[in-house]
Write a protein that holds these residues in place. Structure first.
Motif, PDB file in Angstrom:
ATOM      1  N   ASP A  41      36.966  45.174  51.089  1.00 12.61           N
ATOM      2  CA  ASP A  41      37.933  45.572  50.073  1.00 12.61           C
ATOM      3  C   ASP A  41      39.320  45.735  50.679  1.00 12.61           C
ATOM      4  OD1 ASP A  41      36.215  45.816  47.728  1.00 12.61           O
ATOM      5  OD2 ASP A  41      35.258  47.453  48.825  1.00 12.61           O
ATOM      6  N   THR A  45      41.964  43.534  45.876  1.00 17.87           N
ATOM      7  CA  THR A  45      41.173  42.315  46.039  1.00 17.87           C
ATOM      8  C   THR A  45      39.990  42.557  46.960  1.00 17.87           C
ATOM      9  OG1 THR A  45      42.493  41.541  47.917  1.00 17.87           O
ATOM     10  CG2 THR A  45      43.214  40.879  45.711  1.00 17.87           C
ATOM     11  N   SER A  46      38.969  41.694  46.823  1.00 15.43           N
ATOM     12  CA  SER A  46      37.765  41.820  47.644  1.00 15.43           C
ATOM     13  C   SER A  46      37.335  40.458  48.134  1.00 15.43           C
ATOM     14  CB  SER A  46      36.627  42.453  46.844  1.00 15.43           C
ATOM     15  OG  SER A  46      36.962  43.774  46.447  1.00 15.43           O
ATOM     16  N   ASN A  47      36.831  40.408  49.355  1.00 13.74           N
ATOM     17  CA  ASN A  47      36.251  39.207  49.935  1.00 13.74           C
ATOM     18  C   ASN A  47      34.797  39.470  50.291  1.00 13.74           C
ATOM     19  OD1 ASN A  47      38.592  37.770  49.748  1.00 13.74           O
ATOM     20  ND2 ASN A  47      38.917  37.528  51.932  1.00 13.74           N
ATOM     21  N   SER A  65      36.437  34.604  48.507  1.00  9.98           N
ATOM     22  CA  SER A  65      36.896  35.582  47.536  1.00  9.98           C
ATOM     23  C   SER A  65      35.805  35.821  46.510  1.00  9.98           C
ATOM     24  CB  SER A  65      38.167  35.077  46.848  1.00  9.98           C
ATOM     25  OG  SER A  65      38.464  35.866  45.713  1.00  9.98           O
ATOM     26  N   ALA A  67      36.371  36.188  43.606  1.00 11.08           N
ATOM     27  CA  ALA A  67      36.833  35.447  42.427  1.00 11.08           C
ATOM     28  C   ALA A  67      36.911  33.961  42.695  1.00 11.08           C
ATOM     29  CB  ALA A  67      38.200  35.959  41.995  1.00 11.08           C
ATOM     30  N   GLU A  73      38.710  27.754  48.559  1.00 10.61           N
ATOM     31  CA  GLU A  73      38.856  29.191  48.745  1.00 10.61           C
ATOM     32  C   GLU A  73      37.812  29.756  49.707  1.00 10.61           C
ATOM     33  OE1 GLU A  73      39.992  31.431  45.039  1.00 10.61           O
ATOM     34  OE2 GLU A  73      39.378  29.538  44.129  1.00 10.61           O
TER      35      GLU A  73
END
Length: 374
Positions: A41, A45-47, A65, A67, A73
């Protein structure tokens, strides 16, 4: 005579120097390696980080990601012995020495924290401090890379910092909480601090019953694939982790009927998924039988979930073979045979599947995941 043989035993068991190539695989603490999936985190945004290690000197990191919708990505780092390569959808590149050493220190820091206390030669350097040297060659302990410094609390590390070969601190991982799994204690929540800032990490899953193929530690564009010959071109890629629900299709289902049933199922399942806060991947996906006909509909979520929701299965990352076809009519038994003939030595073909895209060009993506041979 017996005493002399016993004294000589450590020397006989010492690893044979092997240059920059990886050393022979060797279990540590009874395990061949491990794989973790973590949520990282960065505020808003979060990966997701999937980190796989095969002892002593193979590793693969995959950042994506939460997302992410496009392959661009995804970012990978592959370690095989003293070589580290990066891959982000473009041609892979071998990291130059300074960049390679920085990535290796990061990889070894994570291995040390996750697999504490095994895999490193920890020495007391204070009442609550332990140090371990890092090497470019993790197998034969050659080439100084830096030092790990662990601050202990009740016998376990509270914080582990990695220093470069000149003694300068680079990054640190602080362990905020722990979890028990398979008779070992593993970190659960971590805080990373370094030049890129500070972020919080939660370890979502840990897998120790795995044997990763050698190609898992090589970027896809450097994996050997047979020439296409008379069949479609085969590509080597990594099959990303996925979560799906499977629905058997009636025997002998045609592709037109399979696509119709997929649309109906997707519409009904999409309503239920939305109620649960989940999203379905819009691309129809089918498990294939030996004749390349659809036998099961796989309703895949847009991102893997650990643990999977009820009625779903989550599969980990795996290497795989891909090919693209113009349409479902091109899916024939000989296409699957073409893929099977390209399976590398030591690999086991898993169940193939096809994704049917709406776009006109390369509408069918055929995938053959690869597992370790039995």
């Amino acid at each position: 005579m017996i005493a002399a043989l016993l004294l000589a035993l450590p020397a006989l068991q010492a690893p044979t120097p092997h240059g920059p190539e990886p050393g022979p695989r060797a279990a540590q603490a009874g395990l061949a390696g491990f794989q973790t999936v973590s949520r990282i985190d960065f505020g808003a945004t979060s990966n997701r980080l999937t980190a796989a290690y095969s002892f002593p000197d193979r590793a693969r990191w995959h950042f994506e990601s939460y997302a992410a919708r496009a392959r661009s990505e995804h970012q990978y780092f592959y370690r095989l012995g003293e070589t580290v390569r990066g891959f982000d959808g473009q041609p892979s590149r071998e990291l130059p020495a300074a960049e390679r050493d920085a990535v290796l220190r990061q990889m070894e820091l994570r291995r040390a924290v996750l697999f504490w206390p095994d895999g490193f030669e920890w020495q007391a350097s204070g009442e609550q401090e332990r140090r371990a040297p890092l090497f470019l060659d993790s197998c034969c302990h050659e080439g100084a890379l830096g030092t790990l410094v662990a601050e202990l609390e009740q016998g376990r590390p509270r914080r582990v910092e990695v220093h470069d070969s000149l003694g300068a601190a680079q990054e640190a991982l602080e362990i905020r909480s722990w979890q028990e799994l398979g008779g070992r204690t593993w970190p659960l929540t971590l805080v990373m601090s370094g030049p890129q800032g500070t972020f919080t990490e939660t370890v979502e899953s840990i897998e120790t019953r795995l044997h990763l193929l050698e190609v898992s530690f090589v970027p896809p564009d450097r994996r050997p694939v047979p020439a296409a010959g008379s069949g479609p071109r085969i590509l080597a890629r990594d099959v990303i982790a996925m979560t799906y629900a499977a629905h058997d299709l009636p025997e002998g289902t045609s592709w037109d009927e399979a696509l119709r049933l997929a649309a109906e199922r997707h519409e009904r399942a999409g309503v239920e998924a939305e109620r649960l806060g989940l999203v379905l991947d819009p691309v129809p996906m089918f498990e294939l039988g030996p004749d390349a006909r659809p036998v099961r509909l796989l309703l895949r979520l847009d991102a893997p979930r650990t643990p999977p929701p009820a009625g779903h299965v989550t599969l980990p990352e795996r290497p795989g073979l891909f090919l693209l076809l113009d349409g479902p009519a091109a899916l024939q038994a000989q296409v699957l045979q073409h893929l099977l003939e390209a399976v590398p030595a030591g690999a086991r073909p898993e169940t193939p599947y096809a994704r049917i895209h709406a776009r006109k060009e390369a509408r069918v993506e055929v995938v053959l995941p690869l597992g370790a041979g039995g």
